[in-house]
Scaffold this motif. Sequence first.
Motif, PDB file in Angstrom:
ATOM      1  N   ALA A  34     -16.898  -6.036  -2.442  1.00  0.00           N
ATOM      2  CA  ALA A  34     -17.380  -5.376  -1.222  1.00  0.00           C
ATOM      3  C   ALA A  34     -16.209  -5.132  -0.287  1.00  0.00           C
ATOM      4  N   VAL A  35     -16.205  -3.978   0.361  1.00  0.00           N
ATOM      5  CA  VAL A  35     -15.118  -3.587   1.260  1.00  0.00           C
ATOM      6  C   VAL A  35     -15.706  -3.177   2.594  1.00  0.00           C
ATOM      7  N   GLU A  36     -15.146  -3.724   3.688  1.00  0.00           N
ATOM      8  CA  GLU A  36     -15.563  -3.331   5.024  1.00  0.00           C
ATOM      9  C   GLU A  36     -14.512  -2.433   5.652  1.00  0.00           C
ATOM     10  N   GLU A  39     -10.881  -3.501   6.771  1.00  0.00           N
ATOM     11  CA  GLU A  39     -10.482  -4.667   5.990  1.00  0.00           C
ATOM     12  C   GLU A  39      -9.338  -4.269   5.060  1.00  0.00           C
ATOM     13  N   PRO A  40      -8.255  -5.049   4.990  1.00  0.00           N
ATOM     14  CA  PRO A  40      -7.130  -4.690   4.120  1.00  0.00           C
ATOM     15  C   PRO A  40      -7.558  -4.643   2.657  1.00  0.00           C
ATOM     16  N   ILE A  41      -7.129  -3.597   1.961  1.00  0.00           N
ATOM     17  CA  ILE A  41      -7.443  -3.473   0.541  1.00  0.00           C
ATOM     18  C   ILE A  41      -6.210  -3.656  -0.339  1.00  0.00           C
ATOM     19  N   CYS A  42      -5.026  -3.431   0.217  1.00  0.00           N
ATOM     20  CA  CYS A  42      -3.808  -3.648  -0.556  1.00  0.00           C
ATOM     21  C   CYS A  42      -2.626  -3.814   0.375  1.00  0.00           C
ATOM     22  N   GLU A  43      -1.547  -4.344  -0.149  1.00  0.00           N
ATOM     23  CA  GLU A  43      -0.293  -4.498   0.584  1.00  0.00           C
ATOM     24  C   GLU A  43       0.737  -3.561  -0.025  1.00  0.00           C
ATOM     25  N   VAL A  44       1.483  -2.878   0.824  1.00  0.00           N
ATOM     26  CA  VAL A  44       2.511  -1.957   0.343  1.00  0.00           C
ATOM     27  C   VAL A  44       3.864  -2.385   0.882  1.00  0.00           C
ATOM     28  N   ILE A  45       4.898  -1.972   0.178  1.00  0.00           N
ATOM     29  CA  ILE A  45       6.272  -2.355   0.512  1.00  0.00           C
ATOM     30  C   ILE A  45       7.071  -1.098   0.786  1.00  0.00           C
ATOM     31  N   THR A  46       7.788  -1.094   1.905  1.00  0.00           N
ATOM     32  CA  THR A  46       8.716  -0.014   2.206  1.00  0.00           C
ATOM     33  C   THR A  46      10.093  -0.621   2.383  1.00  0.00           C
ATOM     34  N   ASP A  47      11.081   0.232   2.630  1.00  0.00           N
ATOM     35  CA  ASP A  47      12.437  -0.294   2.791  1.00  0.00           C
ATOM     36  C   ASP A  47      12.641  -0.952   4.138  1.00  0.00           C
ATOM     37  N   LYS A  48      11.656  -0.877   5.029  1.00  0.00           N
ATOM     38  CA  LYS A  48      11.793  -1.452   6.361  1.00  0.00           C
ATOM     39  C   LYS A  48      10.915  -2.678   6.568  1.00  0.00           C
ATOM     40  N   VAL A  49       9.654  -2.562   6.206  1.00  0.00           N
ATOM     41  CA  VAL A  49       8.712  -3.625   6.512  1.00  0.00           C
ATOM     42  C   VAL A  49       7.522  -3.523   5.581  1.00  0.00           C
ATOM     43  N   ASN A  50       6.858  -4.635   5.346  1.00  0.00           N
ATOM     44  CA  ASN A  50       5.633  -4.628   4.552  1.00  0.00           C
ATOM     45  C   ASN A  50       4.450  -4.235   5.426  1.00  0.00           C
ATOM     46  N   ALA A  51       3.434  -3.685   4.806  1.00  0.00           N
ATOM     47  CA  ALA A  51       2.265  -3.243   5.558  1.00  0.00           C
ATOM     48  C   ALA A  51       1.005  -3.463   4.741  1.00  0.00           C
ATOM     49  N   GLU A  52      -0.107  -3.625   5.437  1.00  0.00           N
ATOM     50  CA  GLU A  52      -1.414  -3.716   4.795  1.00  0.00           C
ATOM     51  C   GLU A  52      -2.152  -2.404   5.018  1.00  0.00           C
ATOM     52  N   ASP A  58     -16.868   1.572   4.792  1.00  0.00           N
ATOM     53  CA  ASP A  58     -17.576   0.468   4.147  1.00  0.00           C
ATOM     54  C   ASP A  58     -18.027   0.897   2.755  1.00  0.00           C
ATOM     55  N   GLY A  59     -18.029  -0.047   1.827  1.00  0.00           N
ATOM     56  CA  GLY A  59     -18.495   0.290   0.492  1.00  0.00           C
ATOM     57  C   GLY A  59     -18.121  -0.771  -0.522  1.00  0.00           C
ATOM     58  N   VAL A  60     -17.974  -0.329  -1.771  1.00  0.00           N
ATOM     59  CA  VAL A  60     -17.611  -1.212  -2.880  1.00  0.00           C
ATOM     60  C   VAL A  60     -16.369  -0.643  -3.559  1.00  0.00           C
ATOM     61  N   MET A  61     -15.388  -1.490  -3.819  1.00  0.00           N
ATOM     62  CA  MET A  61     -14.163  -1.022  -4.444  1.00  0.00           C
ATOM     63  C   MET A  61     -14.454  -0.484  -5.836  1.00  0.00           C
ATOM     64  N   GLY A 158      -8.863 -14.531  -4.067  1.00  0.00           N
ATOM     65  CA  GLY A 158      -8.010 -15.709  -4.024  1.00  0.00           C
ATOM     66  C   GLY A 158      -8.311 -16.624  -2.859  1.00  0.00           C
ATOM     67  N   GLY A 159      -9.536 -16.591  -2.324  1.00  0.00           N
ATOM     68  CA  GLY A 159      -9.882 -17.453  -1.203  1.00  0.00           C
ATOM     69  C   GLY A 159      -9.436 -16.906   0.135  1.00  0.00           C
ATOM     70  N   ARG A 160      -8.992 -15.632   0.181  1.00  0.00           N
ATOM     71  CA  ARG A 160      -8.515 -15.034   1.423  1.00  0.00           C
ATOM     72  C   ARG A 160      -9.640 -14.928   2.445  1.00  0.00           C
ATOM     73  N   ILE A 161      -9.328 -15.273   3.685  1.00  0.00           N
ATOM     74  CA  ILE A 161     -10.306 -15.198   4.771  1.00  0.00           C
ATOM     75  C   ILE A 161     -10.365 -13.762   5.284  1.00  0.00           C
ATOM     76  N   THR A 162     -11.551 -13.184   5.290  1.00  0.00           N
ATOM     77  CA  THR A 162     -11.733 -11.818   5.759  1.00  0.00           C
ATOM     78  C   THR A 162     -12.237 -11.816   7.198  1.00  0.00           C
ATOM     79  N   ARG A 163     -12.212 -10.639   7.800  1.00  0.00           N
ATOM     80  CA  ARG A 163     -12.722 -10.487   9.161  1.00  0.00           C
ATOM     81  C   ARG A 163     -14.204 -10.866   9.212  1.00  0.00           C
ATOM     82  N   LYS A 164     -14.944 -10.512   8.167  1.00  0.00           N
ATOM     83  CA  LYS A 164     -16.362 -10.840   8.124  1.00  0.00           C
ATOM     84  C   LYS A 164     -16.574 -12.352   8.078  1.00  0.00           C
TER      85      LYS A 164
END
Length: 461
Positions: A34-36, A39-52, A58-61, A158-164
């Motif tokens: 389930a996705v709100e 809510e972060p769905i992935c982490e990306v990497i750039t040459d400057k900083v990481n971002a979510e 809302d929906g289902v992945m 992985g046990g990550r705490i979500t906003r919900k």
Amino acid sequence: MPSNKTLQDVVMPQLAESLVSATIGKWLKKPGDAVEQYEPICEVITDKVNAEIPSTLDGVMGELLAEEGQEIEVGAVICRIETASGNASSASGADSGQSAASGQTAESGGRSASVSAASIATTASGDQAQRSRYSPAVQTLAQQHGLDLRAIIGSGLGGRITRKDVLNYLENNKGSAAPQTRPAVPAPANAPFQAVSNELNAISEPVRNSGLHLSETPKIPTIEVEGGDRSEYFIDVTPIRNTIATRMRQSVSEIPHGWMMIEVDVTNLVQLRNKLKDEFRQREGVNLTYLAFLLKAVVGAIKDYPIMNSVWAVDKIIVKRDINISLAVGTEDSVMTPVIKKADQKNIAGLAREIEDLATKVRAGKLKLDDMQGGTFTVNNTGSFGSILTQPIINYPQAAILTFESIVKRPVVINDMIAVRSMANLCLSLDHRILDGVICGRFMQRVKDNMESYSLDTQVY
């Protein structure tokens, strides 16, 4: 698929004007989760900083179209989210770009998702690997309501705490979630870092002679132990730590570093700041730090010696017209370099507000990619740790970096008489392909003159 369901494409957002691609660091959602919205769905990497990258709906992945470690061009589809037809909205990534570059550190390594109350108190490993990795939204909610996130059961990957999870916890514990303070650390409170002698405001705790510019007690890094035995343990190299390592190696291997130091008498500056800081805090709501005065002095010196504001381009030297000051801001496990754009057009008060704003963004994990780009000269406040001598590594591809060391009281000879003065060292690392001792010596002398010219009549506006 039921007729009332629809699949929406999610694309790689335009995190910054100059960004053309980013690398998928880790998927935080898997197909069927389930996705709100937001809510972060992935982490990306750039040459400057990481971002979510947050979800825009809302929906289902659904299907994941990009793999971890894969570089994706801006605008390319990275996944699909299944939504109810009535709730379908554009997943173009425009909203994602607005809030994605949060500056949150992304940990490496993938693990399965399985949450149980009995495992919450255990070390973050196995199926609880992401237990202690919090998104900006979760951190903000926890700070607003004074919550201890260790008491909340995470339902994410992985046990990550979500906003919900946080909102459900607040709903189930109405009236009992009183604001909490962070656990005390065995170190002096803020006051000892704000005074060095009787010249400064009186404080009740023992006076220290270092860390004059600290505004808060330094935080202790949180280390995640992955494994090992009695003689050693392992720490995952996070994507942002890997980026730092790459850029530092590039700086040292490509730039021939030179180094010099100059001593500055900042007694008048200390007196000036003591005179203004309380009134400034009441008026502006931010601290009037020594760093703001230093930046003004540095900017003035760069105007006189613009070659300091340049980069090496093999067959030419490019001198930047705008003076954009990069600030080295340390977090618990990394160093960020947010940028004050067109610092030469700001007064001391304006610089103080910019410093506070960028530092707040770094601490809150709300730093955007655009905040990190365009720097032309870097200033580092190493004196906040009590340091008196530093040999910094240049922020590639800039030509120089200046560090401001701790202000300490020392005996100084003035007109053949000994006086006790507040002194500080300024240390400069320079690109010897562009800069030489003569020009840098004159630049440092100009910064020194600007710092020592402050008086009780100096205006900050």
